[in-house]
Design a protein around this motif. Structure first.
Motif, PDB file in Angstrom:
ATOM      1  N   VAL A  26       0.838  -1.201   0.000  1.00 10.51           N
ATOM      2  CA  VAL A  26       0.000   0.000   0.000  1.00 10.51           C
ATOM      3  C   VAL A  26       0.870   1.247   0.000  1.00 10.51           C
ATOM      4  O   VAL A  26       0.604   2.199  -0.739  1.00 10.51           O
ATOM      5  CB  VAL A  26      -0.973  -0.010   1.201  1.00 10.51           C
ATOM      6  CG1 VAL A  26      -1.733   1.308   1.283  1.00 10.51           C
ATOM      7  CG2 VAL A  26      -1.929  -1.186   1.091  1.00 10.51           C
ATOM      8  N   LEU A  29       2.152   1.691  -3.440  1.00 13.24           N
ATOM      9  CA  LEU A  29       1.072   2.125  -4.323  1.00 13.24           C
ATOM     10  C   LEU A  29       0.801   3.621  -4.165  1.00 13.24           C
ATOM     11  O   LEU A  29       0.674   4.350  -5.150  1.00 13.24           O
ATOM     12  CB  LEU A  29      -0.193   1.322  -4.018  1.00 13.24           C
ATOM     13  CG  LEU A  29      -1.465   1.731  -4.737  1.00 13.24           C
ATOM     14  CD1 LEU A  29      -1.365   1.401  -6.225  1.00 13.24           C
ATOM     15  CD2 LEU A  29      -2.659   1.023  -4.129  1.00 13.24           C
ATOM     16  N   LEU A  30       0.736   4.082  -2.926  1.00 14.76           N
ATOM     17  CA  LEU A  30       0.475   5.505  -2.686  1.00 14.76           C
ATOM     18  C   LEU A  30       1.620   6.365  -3.206  1.00 14.76           C
ATOM     19  O   LEU A  30       1.391   7.445  -3.755  1.00 14.76           O
ATOM     20  CB  LEU A  30       0.221   5.756  -1.202  1.00 14.76           C
ATOM     21  CG  LEU A  30      -1.077   5.143  -0.670  1.00 14.76           C
ATOM     22  CD1 LEU A  30      -1.169   5.312   0.837  1.00 14.76           C
ATOM     23  CD2 LEU A  30      -2.290   5.736  -1.357  1.00 14.76           C
ATOM     24  N   SER A  35       0.401  10.244  -3.995  1.00 14.43           N
ATOM     25  CA  SER A  35      -0.634  10.605  -3.023  1.00 14.43           C
ATOM     26  C   SER A  35      -0.215  11.793  -2.168  1.00 14.43           C
ATOM     27  O   SER A  35       0.901  11.841  -1.661  1.00 14.43           O
ATOM     28  CB  SER A  35      -0.916   9.419  -2.103  1.00 14.43           C
ATOM     29  OG  SER A  35      -1.831   9.786  -1.084  1.00 14.43           O
ATOM     30  N   LEU A  43      -5.614   6.769   5.481  1.00 10.31           N
ATOM     31  CA  LEU A  43      -5.582   5.338   5.187  1.00 10.31           C
ATOM     32  C   LEU A  43      -4.761   4.578   6.229  1.00 10.31           C
ATOM     33  O   LEU A  43      -5.139   3.488   6.653  1.00 10.31           O
ATOM     34  CB  LEU A  43      -5.042   5.096   3.775  1.00 10.31           C
ATOM     35  CG  LEU A  43      -5.950   5.578   2.645  1.00 10.31           C
ATOM     36  CD1 LEU A  43      -5.236   5.492   1.309  1.00 10.31           C
ATOM     37  CD2 LEU A  43      -7.261   4.813   2.621  1.00 10.31           C
ATOM     38  N   HIS A  47      -6.322   1.726   8.667  1.00 12.79           N
ATOM     39  CA  HIS A  47      -5.645   0.416   8.692  1.00 12.79           C
ATOM     40  C   HIS A  47      -5.298   0.037  10.132  1.00 12.79           C
ATOM     41  O   HIS A  47      -5.515  -1.092  10.566  1.00 12.79           O
ATOM     42  CB  HIS A  47      -4.390   0.471   7.813  1.00 12.79           C
ATOM     43  CG  HIS A  47      -3.494  -0.707   7.956  1.00 12.79           C
ATOM     44  ND1 HIS A  47      -2.384  -0.692   8.776  1.00 12.79           N
ATOM     45  CD2 HIS A  47      -3.544  -1.936   7.409  1.00 12.79           C
ATOM     46  CE1 HIS A  47      -1.797  -1.867   8.710  1.00 12.79           C
ATOM     47  NE2 HIS A  47      -2.467  -2.640   7.885  1.00 12.79           N
ATOM     48  N   THR A  77      -6.743   0.802   1.834  1.00 12.65           N
ATOM     49  CA  THR A  77      -6.911   1.317   0.464  1.00 12.65           C
ATOM     50  C   THR A  77      -8.314   1.841   0.172  1.00 12.65           C
ATOM     51  O   THR A  77      -8.583   2.264  -0.946  1.00 12.65           O
ATOM     52  CB  THR A  77      -6.589   0.216  -0.571  1.00 12.65           C
ATOM     53  OG1 THR A  77      -7.456  -0.903  -0.374  1.00 12.65           O
ATOM     54  CG2 THR A  77      -5.135  -0.226  -0.485  1.00 12.65           C
ATOM     55  N   VAL A  80      -8.351   5.198  -1.636  1.00 13.74           N
ATOM     56  CA  VAL A  80      -7.238   5.463  -2.541  1.00 13.74           C
ATOM     57  C   VAL A  80      -7.669   6.346  -3.715  1.00 13.74           C
ATOM     58  O   VAL A  80      -6.862   7.075  -4.280  1.00 13.74           O
ATOM     59  CB  VAL A  80      -6.591   4.139  -3.007  1.00 13.74           C
ATOM     60  CG1 VAL A  80      -7.493   3.376  -3.959  1.00 13.74           C
ATOM     61  CG2 VAL A  80      -5.226   4.382  -3.603  1.00 13.74           C
ATOM     62  N   GLY A 100     -11.035   4.590  -7.242  1.00 14.86           N
ATOM     63  CA  GLY A 100     -10.143   3.828  -6.381  1.00 14.86           C
ATOM     64  C   GLY A 100     -10.079   2.370  -6.785  1.00 14.86           C
ATOM     65  O   GLY A 100      -8.994   1.784  -6.858  1.00 14.86           O
ATOM     66  N   LEU A 104      -6.694   0.398  -8.310  1.00 14.55           N
ATOM     67  CA  LEU A 104      -6.168  -0.840  -7.748  1.00 14.55           C
ATOM     68  C   LEU A 104      -6.108  -1.947  -8.805  1.00 14.55           C
ATOM     69  O   LEU A 104      -5.107  -2.646  -8.923  1.00 14.55           O
ATOM     70  CB  LEU A 104      -7.010  -1.276  -6.552  1.00 14.55           C
ATOM     71  CG  LEU A 104      -6.941  -0.353  -5.333  1.00 14.55           C
ATOM     72  CD1 LEU A 104      -7.958  -0.780  -4.282  1.00 14.55           C
ATOM     73  CD2 LEU A 104      -5.550  -0.306  -4.750  1.00 14.55           C
ATOM     74  N   ALA A 117     -12.528  -0.471  -2.168  1.00 14.73           N
ATOM     75  CA  ALA A 117     -12.494   0.940  -2.555  1.00 14.73           C
ATOM     76  C   ALA A 117     -13.843   1.391  -3.123  1.00 14.73           C
ATOM     77  O   ALA A 117     -14.195   2.552  -2.997  1.00 14.73           O
ATOM     78  CB  ALA A 117     -11.379   1.181  -3.567  1.00 14.73           C
TER      79      ALA A 117
END
Length: 121
Positions: A26, A29-30, A35, A43, A47, A77, A80, A100, A104, A117
């Protein structure tokens, strides 16, 4: 301070109260999505909180089957899509949900965890 440095601090920095870092996948990914720190911190916090009911279920009801990793990934996520719908960082809207899920899926996340998402609202 660069955007990537600020994002890294948001994902892994020490905060009070302490928060668990998100899964490496994650965080990566961000970073790939560029992001802003605000959704990244949100996020991370969601989490962290998702660990509490997951731990509770495992400890109190070990016979109940659930996909812990999917729950934690979904929590990390779920918003996202706010990385591309910045107006939804502080205002109403739901465009982030479909976006989102698409983000993904485009990055190789399987449909089952990517659905969080789109359906969390």
């Amino acid at each position: 301070m660069t955007t990537s440095t600020v994002l890294s601090k948001a994902m892994n920095g020490t905060v009070d109260p302490p928060l668990l870092p998100p899964p490496d996948r994650v965080a990566g990914l961000l970073a790939e999505l560029g992001s802003p720190p605000r959704p990244a911190v949100h996020l991370r916090a969601v989490h962290d909180v998702a660990h509490q009911p997951a731990d509770w279920m495992e400890q109190r009801h070990p016979a109940v089957a659930f996909d812990r990793e999917a729950v934690l990934f979904g929590a990390a996520t779920h918003d996202v899509g706010k990385t591309v719908h910045l107006a939804e960082l502080s205002g109403p809207g739901s465009a982030r949900e479909e976006a989102g899920q698409a983000l993904l899926l485009e990055r190789g996340v399987s449909p089952e965890p990517a659905r969080f998402a789109a359906i969390h609202a």
